[in-house]
Design an enzyme around this catalytic site. Structure first.
Site, PDB file in Angstrom:
ATOM      1  N   SER A  13      61.627  52.123  52.934  1.00  0.00           N
ATOM      2  CA  SER A  13      60.361  51.606  52.571  1.00  0.00           C
ATOM      3  C   SER A  13      59.520  52.849  51.767  1.00  0.00           C
ATOM      4  O   SER A  13      59.181  53.948  52.421  1.00  0.00           O
ATOM      5  CB  SER A  13      59.639  51.078  53.650  1.00  0.00           C
ATOM      6  N   HIS A  38      63.269  49.437  49.705  1.00  0.00           N
ATOM      7  CA  HIS A  38      62.181  48.278  50.086  1.00  0.00           C
ATOM      8  C   HIS A  38      61.068  48.644  49.628  1.00  0.00           C
ATOM      9  O   HIS A  38      60.407  49.943  49.786  1.00  0.00           O
ATOM     10  CB  HIS A  38      62.538  48.598  51.595  1.00  0.00           C
ATOM     11  N   ASP A  40      57.306  47.704  49.685  1.00  0.00           N
ATOM     12  CA  ASP A  40      56.191  46.585  50.204  1.00  0.00           C
ATOM     13  C   ASP A  40      54.971  46.315  49.526  1.00  0.00           C
ATOM     14  O   ASP A  40      54.201  47.393  49.123  1.00  0.00           O
ATOM     15  CB  ASP A  40      55.744  47.431  51.487  1.00  0.00           C
ATOM     16  N   MET A  42      51.347  44.484  49.227  1.00  0.00           N
ATOM     17  CA  MET A  42      50.324  44.176  50.139  1.00  0.00           C
ATOM     18  C   MET A  42      49.162  43.787  49.088  1.00  0.00           C
ATOM     19  O   MET A  42      48.829  44.325  48.155  1.00  0.00           O
ATOM     20  CB  MET A  42      49.938  45.056  51.086  1.00  0.00           C
ATOM     21  N   HIS A  77      59.327  43.048  49.490  1.00  0.00           N
ATOM     22  CA  HIS A  77      58.846  42.348  50.696  1.00  0.00           C
ATOM     23  C   HIS A  77      57.460  42.015  50.480  1.00  0.00           C
ATOM     24  O   HIS A  77      56.456  42.944  50.544  1.00  0.00           O
ATOM     25  CB  HIS A  77      58.883  43.247  51.811  1.00  0.00           C
ATOM     26  N   MET A  79      53.880  40.726  51.224  1.00  0.00           N
ATOM     27  CA  MET A  79      52.813  40.401  51.802  1.00  0.00           C
ATOM     28  C   MET A  79      51.635  39.879  51.382  1.00  0.00           C
ATOM     29  O   MET A  79      50.302  40.703  51.278  1.00  0.00           O
ATOM     30  CB  MET A  79      52.646  41.578  53.031  1.00  0.00           C
ATOM     31  N   MET A 148      60.202  41.084  61.507  1.00  0.00           N
ATOM     32  CA  MET A 148      59.145  42.196  61.548  1.00  0.00           C
ATOM     33  C   MET A 148      59.175  42.593  62.994  1.00  0.00           C
ATOM     34  O   MET A 148      58.924  41.854  63.827  1.00  0.00           O
ATOM     35  CB  MET A 148      57.773  41.487  61.134  1.00  0.00           C
ATOM     36  N   GLY A 153      51.508  45.306  57.335  1.00  0.00           N
ATOM     37  CA  GLY A 153      50.418  46.155  56.795  1.00  0.00           C
ATOM     38  C   GLY A 153      50.425  47.442  56.897  1.00  0.00           C
ATOM     39  O   GLY A 153      49.562  47.912  55.882  1.00  0.00           O
ATOM     40  N   ASP A 186      62.425  45.324  60.083  1.00  0.00           N
ATOM     41  CA  ASP A 186      61.244  45.962  59.371  1.00  0.00           C
ATOM     42  C   ASP A 186      60.362  46.431  60.484  1.00  0.00           C
ATOM     43  O   ASP A 186      59.575  45.601  61.001  1.00  0.00           O
ATOM     44  CB  ASP A 186      60.665  45.141  58.347  1.00  0.00           C
ATOM     45  N   GLY A 208      60.478  53.592  56.927  1.00  0.00           N
ATOM     46  CA  GLY A 208      59.598  54.250  56.038  1.00  0.00           C
ATOM     47  C   GLY A 208      59.486  55.561  56.521  1.00  0.00           C
ATOM     48  O   GLY A 208      59.833  56.587  56.100  1.00  0.00           O
TER      49      GLY A 208
HETATM   50  C1  DX5 Z   1      55.093  47.159  57.017  1.00  0.00           C
HETATM   51  C2  DX5 Z   1      55.919  47.254  56.194  1.00  0.00           C
HETATM   52  C3  DX5 Z   1      57.099  48.273  56.514  1.00  0.00           C
HETATM   53  C4  DX5 Z   1      56.934  49.658  56.784  1.00  0.00           C
HETATM   54  C5  DX5 Z   1      57.793  50.261  57.820  1.00  0.00           C
HETATM   55  O1  DX5 Z   1      54.020  46.115  56.909  1.00  0.00           O
HETATM   56  O2  DX5 Z   1      56.573  45.883  55.906  1.00  0.00           O
HETATM   57  O3  DX5 Z   1      58.356  48.249  55.471  1.00  0.00           O
HETATM   58  O4  DX5 Z   1      56.771  50.376  55.881  1.00  0.00           O
HETATM   59  O5  DX5 Z   1      57.322  51.511  58.097  1.00  0.00           O
HETATM   60  P1  DX5 Z   1      57.838  52.276  59.096  1.00  0.00           P
HETATM   61  O6  DX5 Z   1      59.315  52.415  59.255  1.00  0.00           O
HETATM   62  O7  DX5 Z   1      57.038  53.390  59.084  1.00  0.00           O
HETATM   63  O8  DX5 Z   1      57.541  51.588  60.544  1.00  0.00           O
HETATM   64 ZN    ZN Z   2      58.396  45.901  54.533  1.00  0.00          ZN
END
Ligand code: DX5
Ligand code: ZN
Length: 229
Positions: A13, A38, A40, A42, A77, A79, A148, A153, A186, A208
């Site tokens: 991510s 990936h 993300d 938001m 992804h 959100m 998830m 977030g 994730d 991530g």
């Molecule tokens: C959270 C994201 C994830 C996040 C994962 O809302 O969807 O993709 O970046 O990060 P880590 O791997 O640090 O938990």
């Molecule tokens: Zn994600």
């Protein structure tokens, strides 16, 4: 799980990448051996955080390839709420997979069709407290299920253990469907828990902070592959 050995995918991510050097970060993490990128998205509405939109996806698309020039899929992804209009923009920006949260769309089936009508693979994302019930009416339409294992977030949160049971249930849904559907997880994935997540039935792993938080991306990815194999 099937007796056939799954093809595992690692999807870093870029939420945890250095935003001032995103193109290089994508190139470096691909050179370190990852399978997908990936992305993300938001919106400060469905989730409290705010990240990046289709223009950044489009700008990164030319960087999403291996040193030999093979394209690396961009796994978007969403959100965000509502879903459909921006999903279409991400399809045009070069996304290969677009996933959304069913509770963020008033018309889940229509949102899936909006993605697929653009020739992009569609996925559904399930928050930690959300059941998989909507799969009863959508599994024949989708290409990916994303579980998830943190609340959406933010990066850097801890893995929520109840996700393991949900991964097992999602794997059962996929086996019953007989379809080729990716099962992605994730949140909170690290070299020391990835094997457990795979054993529950996942085949695709978002990470991530575990990757971008370390100076040597290849060493983390190698540790993940070793744990998986
Ligand atoms: C959270 C994201 C994830 C996040 C994962 O809302 O969807 O993709 O970046 O990060 P880590 O791997 O640090 O938990
Ligand atoms: Zn994600």
């Amino acid at each position: 799980m099937n007796s056939a050995r799954p093809t595992f995918r690692i999807a870093p991510s870029i939420l945890s990448a250095d935003f001032a050097r995103l193109g290089d970060e994508v190139k470096n993490v691909i050179a370190a051996g990852v399978d997908w990128i990936h992305f993300d998205v938001m919106d400060n509405h469905y989730v409290p955080n705010l990240t990046f939109g289709p223009m950044i996806c489009q700008a990164l698309k030319p960087h999403a390839k291996t040193p030999a020039g093979v394209a690396v899929p961009i796994d978007v992804h969403l959100m965000i709420s509502p879903v459909d209009a921006l999903a279409a923009s991400f399809a045009e920006a070069g996304a290969d997979f677009i996933s959304f949260h069913p509770d963020a769309s008033a018309h889940v089936h229509r949102s899936i069709q909006a993605i697929k009508s653009k020739g992009v693979k569609a996925g559904l994302v399930f928050n930690p407290a959300e059941p998989l019930d909507v799969l009863e009416w959508t599994i024949d339409e989708i290409d990916l299920i994303l579980i998830m294992s943190v609340n959406p977030g933010f990066g850097g949160q801890s893995f929520i253990d109840s996700a393991l049971r949900k991964i097992e249930l999602a794997r059962q849904w996929i086996e019953r469907s007989g379809k080729d559907i990716r099962l992605e997880v994730d949140g909170g994935i690290k070299p020391d828990n990835i094997r457990q997540v795979a054993d529950a039935g996942a085949d695709t792993f978002v990470a991530g902070s575990a990757i971008f938080g370390k100076p040597d991306y290849k060493s983390v990815i190698d540790q993940m592959r070793t744990a998986l194999n």
